[in-house]
Design an enzyme around this catalytic site. Structure first.
Site: not given
Ligand code: ZN
Length: 207
Positions: A195, A175, A126
């Protein structure tokens, strides 16, 4: 994600087929209907953030960044929601597995674990800004590692008990894309090690 298991699979640190676990939305809805949102929120603070941010389709508040890597300001925008079929069409297979199915790319297989350029990272799904090269460090794990997100508003952290480990999963606020995990063995000043998966992010180089 930092372990010494054989690297037999492109997608999984255990060398078995990618785990198809219920996504967090399913989990939240199930948990919420069982216990009620209030009980859920009381149960774990990081879930409160998820529930408060609109676990399904509500708006989210994130800090937007220009392509020069400068914060533009906080905005409240609709959450990005697509079907799996739509994500599959938009994303490379490894990015789909990582972001939409909580997969993990093989260590040293990604494009940015060894990236030393100045810039920042956007969610591959996104474009939400998630991490900056300013906080990237050499973790020796083969995954791009950071000691803090570019803006705490832009990510969500949630307990992840999958694969027989207690970890904290990190996802995109905008998202819901799975990005990676955060551990408490990082460097100063935070002591945290985010990570991440290269396949979950798009690098934006800044001169
Ligand atoms: Zn996203």
């Amino acid at each position: 994600m930092s372990n010494n298991l054989p690297e037999q699979s492109q997608l999984s640190i255990t060398g078995v087929a990618p785990v198809r676990r219920p996504n967090r939305r399913t989990f939240l809805i199930t948990a919420a209907s069982a216990a009620g949102i209030a009980g859920l929120v009381a149960w774990h603070p990081s879930l409160a953030a998820v529930a408060g941010g609109g676990a399904s389709s509500g708006p989210v508040t994130v800090v937007q960044f220009s392509d020069a890597g400068k914060p533009i300001g906080k905005v409240t925008i609709p959450r990005v929601v697509r079907s799996d079929a739509e994500w599959k069409q938009k994303l490379a297979p490894i990015s789909f597995e990582v972001t939409r199915q909580a997969g993990t790319e093989r260590a040293y297989s990604g494009s940015t674990w060894n990236n030393h350029d100045h810039g920042f990272y956007r969610c591959i799904c996104c474009d939400n800004a998630v991490f900056s090269s300013d906080t990237k460090f050499e973790s020796g794990t083969g995954w791009p590692s950071f000691w803090q997100p570019i803006a705490k508003e832009n990510i969500v952290e949630i307990n992840d008990g999958s694969m027989g480990m207690e970890r904290t999963a990190v996802s995109c606020r905008e998202c819901d894309a799975h990005l990676g995990h955060v551990f408490d063995d990082g460097p100063r000043p935070t002591g945290l090690r985010y990570c991440m998966n290269s396949a979950a992010m798009r690098f934006v180089k800044v001169a």
